[in-house]
Design an enzyme around this catalytic site. Structure first.
Site, PDB file in Angstrom:
ATOM      1  N   GLY A  78       6.547  13.537 -11.129  1.00 26.01           N
ATOM      2  CA  GLY A  78       6.775  14.528 -10.102  1.00 26.01           C
ATOM      3  C   GLY A  78       5.835  14.670  -8.908  1.00 26.01           C
ATOM      4  O   GLY A  78       4.713  14.332  -8.857  1.00 26.01           O
TER       5      GLY A  78
ATOM      6  N   GLU B 146       0.725  -1.000   0.018  1.00 25.05           N
ATOM      7  CA  GLU B 146      -0.225   0.098   0.056  1.00 25.05           C
ATOM      8  C   GLU B 146       0.723   1.371  -0.013  1.00 25.05           C
ATOM      9  O   GLU B 146       0.587   2.083  -0.635  1.00 25.05           O
ATOM     10  CB  GLU B 146      -0.967  -0.014   1.266  1.00 25.05           C
ATOM     11  CG  GLU B 146      -1.937  -1.213   1.214  1.00 25.05           C
ATOM     12  CD  GLU B 146      -2.627  -1.110  -0.105  1.00 25.05           C
ATOM     13  OE1 GLU B 146      -3.013  -0.100  -0.855  1.00 25.05           O
ATOM     14  OE2 GLU B 146      -3.079  -2.288  -0.314  1.00 25.05           O
TER      15      GLU B 146
HETATM   16 ZN   LIG Z   1      -2.595  -2.207  -4.495  1.00 29.60          ZN
END
Ligand SMILES: [Zn+2]
Ligand SMILES: *[C@@H]1O[C@H](CO)[C@@H](O)[C@H](O)[C@H]1NC(C)=O
Ligand SMILES: *[C@@H]1O[C@H](CO)[C@@H](O)[C@H](O)[C@H]1NC(C)=O
Ligand SMILES: *[C@@H]1O[C@H](CO)[C@@H](O)[C@H](O)[C@H]1NC(C)=O
Length: 647
Positions: free
Chosen positions: A440, A428
């Site tokens: 960026g 995550e």
């Molecule tokens: Zn994922």
């Protein structure tokens, strides 16, 4: 929600300052404890079968017997913080040596006794034999505690004023002890306390005033010779001494081993003020500069006032946890602590590898090197908004991202808490990394095409796998993702360098079963796994997942750390909405920029083995992917081909 993209683990969800350095004080060295590990105890048991005592004795008698053997003549007191661990049944006893009814503060022991009465392991800094110590003397023979504090101020520079201070007698904690509260001291958060103790110096023991002073940024315990205020015999800064009872970084999940107490894991370079201080604010709970971790049982969007475990002034995050309990709320504090720990470790690792403040990393107060603050990660443990998943919402630099970790009920009827699956947390968090780096820091919409979103999933799996590599693993080791949490794993194939175990190629993208982000990502991560093992074999294994660098460079020494670095640097180079082809080229270029192309052939070999060789091609944006197994000319020598075709 123009800039917001939420990525999940299983399926794509909706798109949704200046700082004062903490002052540190010179801390004299004290003696270290000697550890006797389980193998040494086992060996001793084999040599002397009844050394640990018999099963009829309680752990306290068994431990005491052991201490008598290793430190004959030492008097000890069992401290009240002894306990039996719920998971393992191991009894943990903590001892302080005493002399003439006073504690010898830094002479300690701990003994860990198994359920069956054998000793698992023990540690000791107890003084053996006759201890050369000044006798208990009359109060008049000692300096006043205020004088002692003056000594600390003079020697260590504590910002205190004691002109109007006086020592008021207080209840002592030990038998012959003397204790005082020092009232009228200016500059402290709380009135200092002074206790008379012994302190081991290596050559004997000294009688000392133990001064406890809360200097806000530091919480100092200082030992001043009670006969000579100029003699600082010891000092400890409690604030820096954070400890967490967690599955250590590198463990993938609870099947890798037991929880352990980890002390001061924060990296001094990337988290110079520790994990609990953001700018001028210091927390004693699971909040800090890199992340705010809390339960979110109601699944709502508020998190500021949700419950968090509190480690107190000593930052002691040691909470019970029965991982097999079906009552997940019985171990919420441990789960939040684990989530906070894993996320902070990963923050520190990524910053060392180049996900810096300027590159848009997640910090509340940037410690003075560019980027925008205000975006420590919101870390929701046991989030009630879902089950059997996790997700991460990345917004542009300066806006707080959110990680939601769920409970899982797919492993038979067993409840699992994703907070304890490091790979899920790392996966995550990596969404945040790839979203901030690609295109960026102020753009987080560069991984929204199917192929780029797929790689977004793949990077998360890759980092999680790189961190879980164990000393005995080889390129033949297979990795299942969320095996503990989900029972059977959540990707079609295990991660493997074997084409039999995992047959995916570039051309697999878009075929049946490989048309969504997670499955496409698993192909990308399989390629990165090939490269990682090529680099592991070339550069070797470095046990600590945290990188160390070749002298004077930012080139990690270990193979997997180098692989992570090159993959991360590739993200900075690749275009917005990258494809497998452009992301591959960016990794090759990252190596060129970092090492002058030293690893070019290992990288190409990994890609080419999986069909992403130099002539690989795609027909249009969503058309067929055409495999190519060719490496560049300069990589075709026999030696290098060996890398390509091995396993
Ligand atoms: Zn994922
Ligand atoms: C959290 O608590 C503080 C203090 O009570 C309050 O001012 C704030 O509004 C609360 N925040 C939320 C999101 O409920
Ligand atoms: C942990 O939980 C399991 C499952 O509920 C239970 O069988 C076991 O006795 C518990 N262990 C302890 C030490 O409480
Ligand atoms: C790793 O390999 C060494 C040497 O072969 C062996 O002694 C050790 O037990 C292995 N460790 C694990 C965890 O398998």
């Amino acid at each position: 929600m123009r800039f917001s993209t939420a990525f999940s683990l299983v399926c794509l969800a909706v798109s949704v300052s200046a700082h004062a350095e903490r002052k540190s004080y010179a801390i004299p060295e004290t003696q270290h404890g000697v550890y006797l590990n389980s193998q040494q105890h086992e060996r001793a048991r084999r040599l002397r079968p009844r050394a640990d005592g018999d099963a009829a004795s309680g752990p306290e008698e068994i431990a005491l017997q052991h201490l008598k053997e290793i430190a004959p003549g030492a008097e000890v007191r069992l401290r009240p913080d002894q306990y039996t661990d719920e998971d393992t049944g191991v009894w943990h006893g903590y001892y302080t040596q005493t002399l003439n009814g006073l504690d010898i503060e830094n002479a300690q022991a701990n003994v860990n006794v198994n359920k069956d009465g054998t000793i698992l392991s023990s540690g000791s800094s107890l003084l053996k034999g006759k201890v050369d110590a000044p006798p208990i003397v009359k109060r008049a023979d000692l300096i006043d505690p205020i004088e002692a504090l003056k000594g600390a101020i003079a020697k260590l520079g504590y910002p205190l004023n004691v002109e109007n201070a006086e020592a008021v007698p207080e209840q002592s904690l030990t038998g012959n002890g003397q204790a005082y509260v020092l009232v009228g001291v200016e500059g402290v958060q709380e009135e200092p306390r002074a206790d008379l103790v012994y302190y081991a110096t290596g050559t004997g023991v000294k009688i000392a005033w133990r001064l406890e002073t809360d200097l806000d940024e530091s919480y100092m315990i200082t030992y001043i010779n009670a006969k000579d205020a100029a003699d600082v015999v010891g000092a400890i800064d409690y604030v820096s001494d954070a400890q967490y009872n967690v599955y250590p970084f590198g463990f993938n999940d609870p099947t890798d081993g037991e929880r352990v107490l980890v002390t001061d894991p924060a990296n001094s370079k990337t988290s110079p003020n520790g994990w609990h201080t953001a700018g001028d604010v210091t927390y004693t709970d699971t909040r800090g500069n890199n992340g705010w971790a809390q339960e979110n049982w109601d699944g709502g969007s508020d998190f500021e006032n949700n419950t968090r475990p509190d480690g107190g002034k000593g930052l002691d995050f040691d909470f019970p946890c029965n991982i097999s309990s079906q009552d997940s709320r019985s171990y919420t504090d441990a789960a939040i602590t684990q989530l906070f720990y894993t996320s902070n470790m990963f923050h520190d690792l990524l910053e060392l590898l180049g996900f810096t403040e300027a590159a848009g990393n997640f910090e509340e107060v940037n410690t003075g090197s560019g980027g925008i603050g205000g975006d420590a990660v919101q870390l929701n443990a046991q989030d009630g908004s879902g089950f059997n998943n996790a997700n991460f919402l990345t917004r542009p630099d300066g806006i707080r991202p959110r990680m939601r970790m769920y409970l899982w009920n797919t492993a038979g009827s067993i409840l699992r808490d994703g907070d304890f699956d490091a790979l899920i947390v790392i996966h995550e968090y990596t969404h945040g990394l790839s979203n901030r780096l690609t295109g960026g820091p102020s753009t987080t919409s560069c991984l929204t095409t199917l192929e780029a979103g797929g790689m977004g999933e793949g990077w998360g799996d890759f980092f999680g796998n790189a961190i879980r590599v164990k000393p005995n693993d080889t390129r033949s080791t297979d990795y299942v993702l969320a095996g503990w949490t989900n029972g059977k794993g959540i990707r079609t194939y295990p991660y493997s360098t074997s084409l039999l175990t995992n047959p995916t190629l570039y051309s697999t993208v878009g075929t049946t079963g490989f048309t969504a982000v997670h499955s496409i990502g698993s192909i990308w991560a399989t390629m990165l796994n090939e490269i990682m093992w090529n680099l592991e074999e070339k550069h070797g294994y470095q046990r600590d997942a945290m990188p160390t660098f070749k002298q004077g460079s930012s080139i990690p020494v270990g193979g997997r750390q180098l692989a992570m670095k090159l993959v991360l640097e590739g993200m900075k180079l690749q275009p917005c909405r990258p494809t497998f082809l452009s992301a591959r080229d960016a990794i090759v270029d990252a190596d060129k920029a970092l090492t002058g192309g030293e690893n070019e052939c290992e990288i190409w070999a990994g890609f080419a083995k999986r069909g992403l060789g130099i002539n690989a091609a795609a027909e249009g944006v969503t058309g067929l992917r055409i495999d190519d197994f060719t490496v560049p000319e300069q990589c075709k020598s026999n030696r290098k081909r060996g890398v390509l075709f091995r396993a």
